[in-house]
Motif scaffolding. Structure first.
Motif, PDB file in Angstrom:
ATOM      1  N   TRP A  89       0.828  -1.199   0.000  1.00  0.00           N
ATOM      2  CA  TRP A  89       0.000   0.000   0.000  1.00  0.00           C
ATOM      3  C   TRP A  89       0.870   1.259   0.000  1.00  0.00           C
ATOM      4  N   SER A  90       0.415   2.254  -0.721  1.00  0.00           N
ATOM      5  CA  SER A  90       1.053   3.575  -0.732  1.00  0.00           C
ATOM      6  C   SER A  90       0.043   4.611  -0.267  1.00  0.00           C
ATOM      7  N   VAL A  91       0.551   5.666   0.354  1.00  0.00           N
ATOM      8  CA  VAL A  91      -0.306   6.714   0.893  1.00  0.00           C
ATOM      9  C   VAL A  91      -0.311   7.912  -0.044  1.00  0.00           C
ATOM     10  N   TYR A  92      -1.499   8.437  -0.307  1.00  0.00           N
ATOM     11  CA  TYR A  92      -1.659   9.643  -1.105  1.00  0.00           C
ATOM     12  C   TYR A  92      -2.474  10.655  -0.305  1.00  0.00           C
ATOM     13  N   GLN A  93      -2.157  11.931  -0.515  1.00  0.00           N
ATOM     14  CA  GLN A  93      -2.880  12.986   0.167  1.00  0.00           C
ATOM     15  C   GLN A  93      -3.479  13.936  -0.865  1.00  0.00           C
ATOM     16  N   MET A  94      -4.764  14.246  -0.700  1.00  0.00           N
ATOM     17  CA  MET A  94      -5.452  15.163  -1.598  1.00  0.00           C
ATOM     18  C   MET A  94      -5.553  16.538  -0.941  1.00  0.00           C
ATOM     19  N   ASN A  95      -5.647  17.564  -1.753  1.00  0.00           N
ATOM     20  CA  ASN A  95      -5.679  18.939  -1.257  1.00  0.00           C
ATOM     21  C   ASN A  95      -6.810  19.707  -1.901  1.00  0.00           C
TER      22      ASN A  95
ATOM     23  N   THR B 263     -11.360  12.363   5.681  1.00  0.00           N
ATOM     24  CA  THR B 263      -9.953  12.764   5.656  1.00  0.00           C
ATOM     25  C   THR B 263      -9.499  12.962   4.211  1.00  0.00           C
ATOM     26  N   PRO B 264      -8.363  13.623   4.005  1.00  0.00           N
ATOM     27  CA  PRO B 264      -7.837  13.779   2.637  1.00  0.00           C
ATOM     28  C   PRO B 264      -6.918  12.636   2.226  1.00  0.00           C
ATOM     29  N   TYR B 265      -6.862  11.565   3.017  1.00  0.00           N
ATOM     30  CA  TYR B 265      -5.899  10.497   2.758  1.00  0.00           C
ATOM     31  C   TYR B 265      -6.522   9.345   1.982  1.00  0.00           C
ATOM     32  N   VAL B 266      -5.730   8.814   1.042  1.00  0.00           N
ATOM     33  CA  VAL B 266      -6.145   7.683   0.219  1.00  0.00           C
ATOM     34  C   VAL B 266      -5.016   6.656   0.245  1.00  0.00           C
ATOM     35  N   PHE B 267      -5.375   5.411   0.417  1.00  0.00           N
ATOM     36  CA  PHE B 267      -4.404   4.323   0.425  1.00  0.00           C
ATOM     37  C   PHE B 267      -4.635   3.486  -0.830  1.00  0.00           C
TER      38      PHE B 267
ATOM     39  N   PHE C  65      -3.024   9.145  10.576  1.00  0.00           N
ATOM     40  CA  PHE C  65      -4.134   9.559  11.438  1.00  0.00           C
ATOM     41  C   PHE C  65      -3.689   9.840  12.864  1.00  0.00           C
ATOM     42  N   LYS C  66      -2.368   9.780  13.104  1.00  0.00           N
ATOM     43  CA  LYS C  66      -1.790  10.075  14.421  1.00  0.00           C
ATOM     44  C   LYS C  66      -2.393   9.185  15.505  1.00  0.00           C
TER      45      LYS C  66
ATOM     46  N   ALA D  58       5.342  12.662   7.197  1.00  0.00           N
ATOM     47  CA  ALA D  58       4.159  12.437   6.377  1.00  0.00           C
ATOM     48  C   ALA D  58       3.122  13.522   6.580  1.00  0.00           C
ATOM     49  N   ARG D  59       3.207  14.241   7.705  1.00  0.00           N
ATOM     50  CA  ARG D  59       2.183  15.242   7.999  1.00  0.00           C
ATOM     51  C   ARG D  59       2.728  16.671   8.013  1.00  0.00           C
TER      52      ARG D  59
END
Length: 346
Positions: free
Chosen positions: A83-89, A157-161, A205-206, A326-327
């Protein structure tokens, strides 16, 4: 039932541990409890899979139903994938109400406008996670159900895996569909990768605590011991040093187990210091470096460096801040020969 669907269901059943086949089929819900009672789940898996296929034949299963079983399997065993983590804005700070029906419609429309031969399946779970399964085809071939991409999107959240298949050329299409469907502006990869989906979630997600060093190593304090007890003094100093390393390591990494991260990457951009009289650097160009880390358990490996005597304690912030990177952006402590730099997102 199509022969390719039957074969896909058979292979999916064979992947499941035998003791869990019945439970997973019950979660699937496509076969009735009466039908499941006719299956001998104590026989070899090949025979179990044939019996399940026969029941699916009676119910006229299609690829949509087979895909649901595959989603259930991957949800229970997410560690089978990378899995890779992506962040949307977003362009603004406004928040919007998430409508799953609208999200599905936009996602399908966007993806199918670029590629007709594609199958898309959704399944929503109780933790606000939308699981999406995509089987890719080409303009001339049907979707390959054995080369699928998986997306786990947490709607609040803005996170996508994302776990992609070998067809990485379709990744831009997938990212475009996600951005459009979720009403975001853009998306970027965060360069955090692991088989452990839950660990990646814990990081972004801390959901785990990691302390960060606020001090620097201090020299060992000399003990007032008799000169003839030199050996005892060395033993005591070694014991004190081990206790200090253990204490510092605990303060930096915390008490609990570390999230299972297998890959991390960041770009470092900094400036060299040089004496103006020496005129070593004619142009004041920054020094850029791409740093990659990989390990079966990256954070636990870093945590073990100091106790194993392979690194000084506390570790450099360049190593301990990988999850936090990451954050947030971090300033690098000034070192000899360098100006303070900063992490630059890839």
């Amino acid at each position: 039932m199509d022969v390719t669907v039957a074969e896909y269901i058979r292979r999916t059943v064979l992947k499941i541990p035998r003791d869990e086949i019945k439970t997973m089929l019950q979660k699937w819900g496509f076969l009735s409890e009466t039908q499941l009672q006719t299956v001998n789940f104590h026989q070899i898996k090949e025979n179990i899979s044939q019996d399940v296929v026969q029941l699916c034949e009676e119910n006229s299963a299609d690829i949509k139903q087979a895909a649901v079983l595959d989603i259930i399997y991957n949800h229970i065993y997410p560690n089978k994938r990378v899995w890779s983590v992506y962040q949307m804005n977003k362009t603004g700070e406004e928040t919007e109400f998430f409508d799953l029906t609208d999200f599905k419609k936009k996602f399908k429309r966007r993806l199918r406008s670029a590629l007709k031969n594609v199958t898309i399946n959704f399944r929503e779970y109780e933790d606000n996670a939308v699981w999406i399964r995509i089987a890719w085809g080409t303009p001339y071939t049907k979707p390959n159900q054995y080369k699928t991409s998986y997306v786990v999107y947490h709607s609040q959240t803005p996170y996508v895996f994302i776990s992609v298949s070998v067809l990485k050329s379709n990744l831009p299409l997938l990212c475009q569909a996600l951005v459009v469907a979720s009403n975001y502006h853009d998306i970027r990869e965060m360069e955090l990768r692991s088989h452990s989906l839950n660990s990646l979630k814990d990081i972004v997600f801390k959901r785990y605590s990691q302390n960060f060093q606020t001090y620097y190593p201090r020299p060992l304090q000399e003990r007032n011991m008799a000169p003839e007890s030199g050996d005892l003094r060395i033993i005591q100093e070694n014991r004190n040093e081990k206790e200090r390393i253990q204490r510092v390591n605990q303060e930096v990494f915390g008490d609990g187990p570390q999230p299972k991260l297998e890959f991390a990457q960041y770009k470092l951009e900094t400036m060299f210091k040089s004496d103006p009289k020496m005129d070593v650097l004619d142009e004041k160009e920054p020094f850029r470096c791409l740093v990659k880390f990989s390990s079966p358990h990256l954070l636990e490996s870093l945590k073990s460096l100091a106790p194993a005597g392979m690194a000084d304690a506390p570790l450099s912030p360049l190593l301990t801040c990988i999850p936090q990177k990451a954050r947030n952006y971090f300033k690098i402590r000034e070192k000899k020969g360098f100006f303070p730099g900063s992490f630059v997102s890839p």
